[in-house]
Design an enzyme around this catalytic site. Sequence first.
Site, short mmCIF file in Angstrom:
data_model
loop_
_atom_site.label_atom_id
_atom_site.label_comp_id
_atom_site.label_asym_id
_atom_site.label_seq_id
_atom_site.Cartn_x
_atom_site.Cartn_y
_atom_site.Cartn_z
CE LYS A 130 -12.15 -0.36 16.92
NZ LYS A 130 -12.19 1.09 16.94
CE LYS A 142 -7.11 5.65 15.16
NZ LYS A 142 -8.51 5.20 14.98
CG ASP A 182 -9.56 8.61 15.01
OD1 ASP A 182 -10.31 7.65 15.19
OD2 ASP A 182 -9.11 9.30 15.96
CG ASN A 256 -17.79 10.39 10.79
OD1 ASN A 256 -17.76 9.26 11.26
ND2 ASN A 256 -18.16 10.62 9.54
P1 NDP Z 1 -14.55 14.12 14.87
O1 NDP Z 1 -13.29 14.89 14.81
O2 NDP Z 1 -15.46 14.13 13.70
O3 NDP Z 1 -15.39 14.56 16.15
C1 NDP Z 1 -14.88 14.46 17.44
C2 NDP Z 1 -15.88 15.03 18.41
O4 NDP Z 1 -15.44 14.77 19.74
C3 NDP Z 1 -16.02 16.54 18.30
O5 NDP Z 1 -17.32 16.89 18.67
C4 NDP Z 1 -15.00 17.02 19.34
O6 NDP Z 1 -15.23 18.33 19.84
C5 NDP Z 1 -15.19 16.01 20.42
N1 NDP Z 1 -14.01 15.91 21.25
C6 NDP Z 1 -12.74 15.64 20.83
N2 NDP Z 1 -11.90 15.66 21.88
C7 NDP Z 1 -12.66 15.95 22.95
C8 NDP Z 1 -12.37 16.11 24.32
N3 NDP Z 1 -11.13 15.96 24.79
N4 NDP Z 1 -13.41 16.38 25.16
C9 NDP Z 1 -14.67 16.51 24.68
N5 NDP Z 1 -15.00 16.37 23.39
C10 NDP Z 1 -14.01 16.11 22.55
O7 NDP Z 1 -14.12 12.63 15.23
P2 NDP Z 1 -14.92 11.27 15.03
O8 NDP Z 1 -16.37 11.49 15.22
O9 NDP Z 1 -14.43 10.64 13.79
O10 NDP Z 1 -14.33 10.39 16.22
C11 NDP Z 1 -14.93 10.38 17.53
C12 NDP Z 1 -14.47 9.13 18.25
O11 NDP Z 1 -14.85 7.96 17.51
C13 NDP Z 1 -12.95 8.99 18.47
O12 NDP Z 1 -12.70 8.33 19.68
C14 NDP Z 1 -12.53 8.11 17.30
O13 NDP Z 1 -11.32 7.42 17.58
C15 NDP Z 1 -13.71 7.15 17.26
N6 NDP Z 1 -13.87 6.44 16.01
C16 NDP Z 1 -14.04 7.11 14.82
C17 NDP Z 1 -14.23 6.39 13.66
C18 NDP Z 1 -14.53 7.06 12.37
O14 NDP Z 1 -14.88 6.34 11.41
N7 NDP Z 1 -14.46 8.38 12.25
C19 NDP Z 1 -14.16 4.93 13.64
C20 NDP Z 1 -14.06 4.32 14.95
C21 NDP Z 1 -13.89 5.07 16.07
P3 NDP Z 1 -14.30 19.55 19.35
O15 NDP Z 1 -14.77 19.84 17.96
O16 NDP Z 1 -14.58 20.62 20.34
O17 NDP Z 1 -12.88 19.06 19.41
#
Ligand code: NDP
Length: 462
Positions: A130, A142, A182, A256
């Site tokens: 990436k 990571k 993350d 996020n």
């Molecule tokens: P957050 O912690 O802000 O949000 C994660 C979201 O996913 C929450 O709504 C959470 O729900 C949900 N979630 C987590 N685990 C599960 C699960 N097992 N089943 C269903 N829902 C789940 O994380 P981000 O938004 O930062 O990250 C989300 C994804 O994006 C990840 O895969 C991360 O690696 C990827 N990512 C993030 C980046 C970033 O800049 N933040 C950059 C590139 C990729 P709940 O609150 O109930 O746990």
Amino acid sequence: MSAQPRLAPKRARAKNPQAAIDSYLNDVAARNPGEPEFLQAVQEVAEHVVPFALTRPEYQSLKVLERLAEPDRLISFRVTWQDDHGVTHINRGYRVQNNNAIGPYKGGIRFHPSVNASILKFLAFEQTFKNSLTSLPMGGGKGGANFDPKGRSESEIMRFCQAFMSELFRHIGPDTDVPAGDIGVGGREVGYMYGQYKKLTNRFEGVLTGKGMAFGGSLIRPEATGYGVVYMMQNMLEHMGQEVAGKTCVVSGSGNVATYCVEKLNELGGKVVTLSDSSGFIYDPHGIDAEKLAWVMDLKNVRRGRISEYADAFDAEFHEGKRPWGVMCDLAFPCATQNEIDTKDAKQLVRNGVLAVSEGANMPSTPDATHIMMEGGIRLAPSKAANAGGVAVSGLEMSQNSLRYNWTRDEVDQKLRAIMADIHEHCVTYGEPKAKSVNYLKGANVAGFVKVADAMVAQGLV
Ligand code: NDP
């Protein structure tokens, strides 16, 4: 007598791409028992990169692919902290430094109970490709801990972040390894970790990205991953003669990435009808407009509540324990977590006539689901391309820290758009552009690989 039969299959493997893929994956599997997520990530890349590597003898003689699948370093450490009641807890922290051929290790930190070596190795491996795709000088890494931030008080979060950084600080640095956020790690946690790093080293430097604006953060960094996921979709749609405006969109997650994905879709005239968390998804047929989205952001970032509360606050349905992929839509954006689209979901998306999927979460589709969607005619932007906007703006944050300067919101957004357009172009170039439909997965894998591999060859066996 025994040497002859052993040599023959080896020669055959060298010429036969499928045999070479199998041999490579068998070797990786043997070296990494009990690590299914890591093997899945390597498998997804091997399908395209092994045949490509067969055309370059130097990649084979220097075992570039094999080295890429063996992290430079995996650091594991104890994190000890006390909760508000004086109870002592022990968690396991990690940093996986996968490859620094094209720049310092770079990749987020995840706090989630599921965190283990396999998940972080998969994420660090993906991150290497990436980061290369962004064209910025960043290697892949990571980290994280099996810590569950849910239900923890502000001071417990602070103490955990400080305890985590008390060990991590000795392994990172602005020219060595630059972590970010993350799952479970946002601006608040980055702030606490930065404070502890500064305290321990007496250095104010760009060692973390996703920092607050008051201490070296970049405008647009919080929005960057979600916005980038939509820019990638915009580029794919333009390539098909389509646009986001008027399209019904299904988004998973409510963190996020998901929330800023919704913000940008709204801005471009899309209608988003779902959001989710680990307890289920909400379906709002009227669309999650700006006002409702602000409510969700407050729910998730300030009140730290559950998405089910949305259904009570607005005229919407809550589907407990379900994922949103059965909801009729034109575009889908998995933005929660790995493997959230399985074969059943993928078939449903195909049946529903979904045009395109842009993956916000890392590896949100199982390998079989990916194939079903692509064979079913869905344009699929894989996570390593679609969610690269976050790390791209992290790279821009590093540049601004080095320059001791801040670019405006517009300047950063323009750069982000340009990077996402370039990534789309790279995917088209390497992803069989003459075929009926671009293979974005192949394009992203090969384009991300070439730069890292060439740098590894140039730097010799180190
Ligand atoms: P957050 O912690 O802000 O949000 C994660 C979201 O996913 C929450 O709504 C959470 O729900 C949900 N979630 C987590 N685990 C599960 C699960 N097992 N089943 C269903 N829902 C789940 O994380 P981000 O938004 O930062 O990250 C989300 C994804 O994006 C990840 O895969 C991360 O690696 C990827 N990512 C993030 C980046 C970033 O800049 N933040 C950059 C590139 C990729 P709940 O609150 O109930 O746990």
